[in-house]
Scaffold this motif. Sequence first.
Motif, PDB file in Angstrom:
ATOM      1  N   SER A  87      31.367   4.114 -41.587  1.00 36.88           N
ATOM      2  CA  SER A  87      32.152   3.141 -41.228  1.00 36.88           C
ATOM      3  C   SER A  87      31.803   2.105 -42.146  1.00 36.88           C
ATOM      4  N   ILE A  88      31.658   2.432 -43.531  1.00 36.78           N
ATOM      5  CA  ILE A  88      31.472   1.697 -44.608  1.00 36.78           C
ATOM      6  C   ILE A  88      32.269   2.019 -45.557  1.00 36.78           C
ATOM      7  N   ILE A 220      33.520  -7.494 -38.986  1.00 43.21           N
ATOM      8  CA  ILE A 220      33.572  -6.943 -40.145  1.00 43.21           C
ATOM      9  C   ILE A 220      32.484  -7.739 -41.178  1.00 43.21           C
ATOM     10  N   VAL A 221      31.567  -6.986 -41.412  1.00 43.67           N
ATOM     11  CA  VAL A 221      30.556  -7.544 -42.349  1.00 43.67           C
ATOM     12  C   VAL A 221      31.016  -7.156 -43.924  1.00 43.67           C
ATOM     13  N   GLN A 242      33.619  -1.462 -37.079  1.00 43.30           N
ATOM     14  CA  GLN A 242      34.036  -0.660 -36.310  1.00 43.30           C
ATOM     15  C   GLN A 242      34.839   0.803 -37.076  1.00 43.30           C
ATOM     16  N   ASN A 243      34.437   1.914 -36.562  1.00 41.78           N
ATOM     17  CA  ASN A 243      35.035   3.082 -37.505  1.00 41.78           C
ATOM     18  C   ASN A 243      36.672   3.153 -37.284  1.00 41.78           C
ATOM     19  N   ASP A 244      36.976   2.870 -36.310  1.00 42.56           N
ATOM     20  CA  ASP A 244      38.518   3.086 -36.181  1.00 42.56           C
ATOM     21  C   ASP A 244      39.252   2.000 -36.921  1.00 42.56           C
ATOM     22  N   LEU A 249      41.589   0.255 -42.431  1.00 44.57           N
ATOM     23  CA  LEU A 249      41.766  -0.620 -43.767  1.00 44.57           C
ATOM     24  C   LEU A 249      41.705   0.208 -44.892  1.00 44.57           C
ATOM     25  N   LEU A 250      41.163   1.397 -44.788  1.00 46.44           N
ATOM     26  CA  LEU A 250      41.166   2.372 -45.781  1.00 46.44           C
ATOM     27  C   LEU A 250      42.367   2.709 -46.269  1.00 46.44           C
TER      28      LEU A 250
END
Length: 371
Positions: A87-88, A220-221, A242-244, A249-250
Amino acid sequence: MVKTANKLKSIELSQIRKMFEVANENAINLGIGEPDFDIPENVKIAIKDALDTGLTHYTPNKGILELREEISKKLKNDNKVAIDPESIMVTVGASEAIYISAQGLFEKEDEILIPDPGFLSYKACVDLAESNPIPVEVKIENDYKMKIEDIQEKISSKTKAFIMNSPSNPTGSVMDKEDIKGIADLATDHDFIIISDEIYEKIVYGKKHYSPAQFSDNVIVINGFSKTYAMTGLRIAYLAGQNDIVEELLKVHQYNTACASSISQVAAYEALAGPQKYVNTMVKEFERRKNLVAKSLDDMDLKCTKLEGAFYAFPQVENPMEYVQKALELGVITVPGNGFGENCENNIRISYANSYEKLEEAMNLLKTIKQ
């Protein structure tokens, strides 16, 4: 004749860069937010080793796993935030992280709350996403610290996000824990997301940094290595959430840059995993410079709030444009406040990311300006 997109018409080039470009090359630069320190020695060695071993190829889109694992540990240990490495996403500087967050999250009818005064990229990124920036005045009587009530009165049914920045560029303020927690609670209750720009996290004086991600999942950090490790030119940062959301965003990141620089990722890993004495030494020096600037502004009778973080002062002057021009003629670069929001017409920004000796010289020159 081919025309550019209409959405670019509202975008102004950075006042900071403009001042830098018109100045004499020998001028003392108190305009740009770039630490004058060299990168840590262990990071230099890691870069050289990476070159020697041929680590100059594509990496996974999200970034090298070992780096993301180290970021995950950092978030847990420093910020009490549990975020899985999947999630990063490692990005090309915090600027890209803010941009792709805006492109991936904001839509035309959305209202995005941004601090005023606040970093000039926030409004530009909202405008480029064709959303509606809603300035939230950060009041001087609150030492330019965002308060719960400031946000609360701006929330509407169209509120999609709030861009938070503590420590703050341009004001040097650090938000209080109760306000960060309170705004995080508002994000949960009203279902908007906080995009938390924490790039100055380690540069605080007598205060403690808190991330809103400690208090809400709707965050979102965004953080990186430019300020803490003086790695501005390596253009390396990250976003986490959050992973989803990160997976979506990827898509923007993948088609924008594919991946961050492999060499810069190796440098970032070493910066996090290696000794942190460098950071402590740098922050102590920034605090020494901060004390010099604060005293000098007092001597000049310029109103300025307490400097608690980052490396900026945001004093008020009678005529900012005239003051900036007079300073430039003396050989000192400062930045007019109007580029940082609607409520900055009486401010200038001073960066003390220059050497103590240069700052001392600059402050003595500024003391000669008559208002």
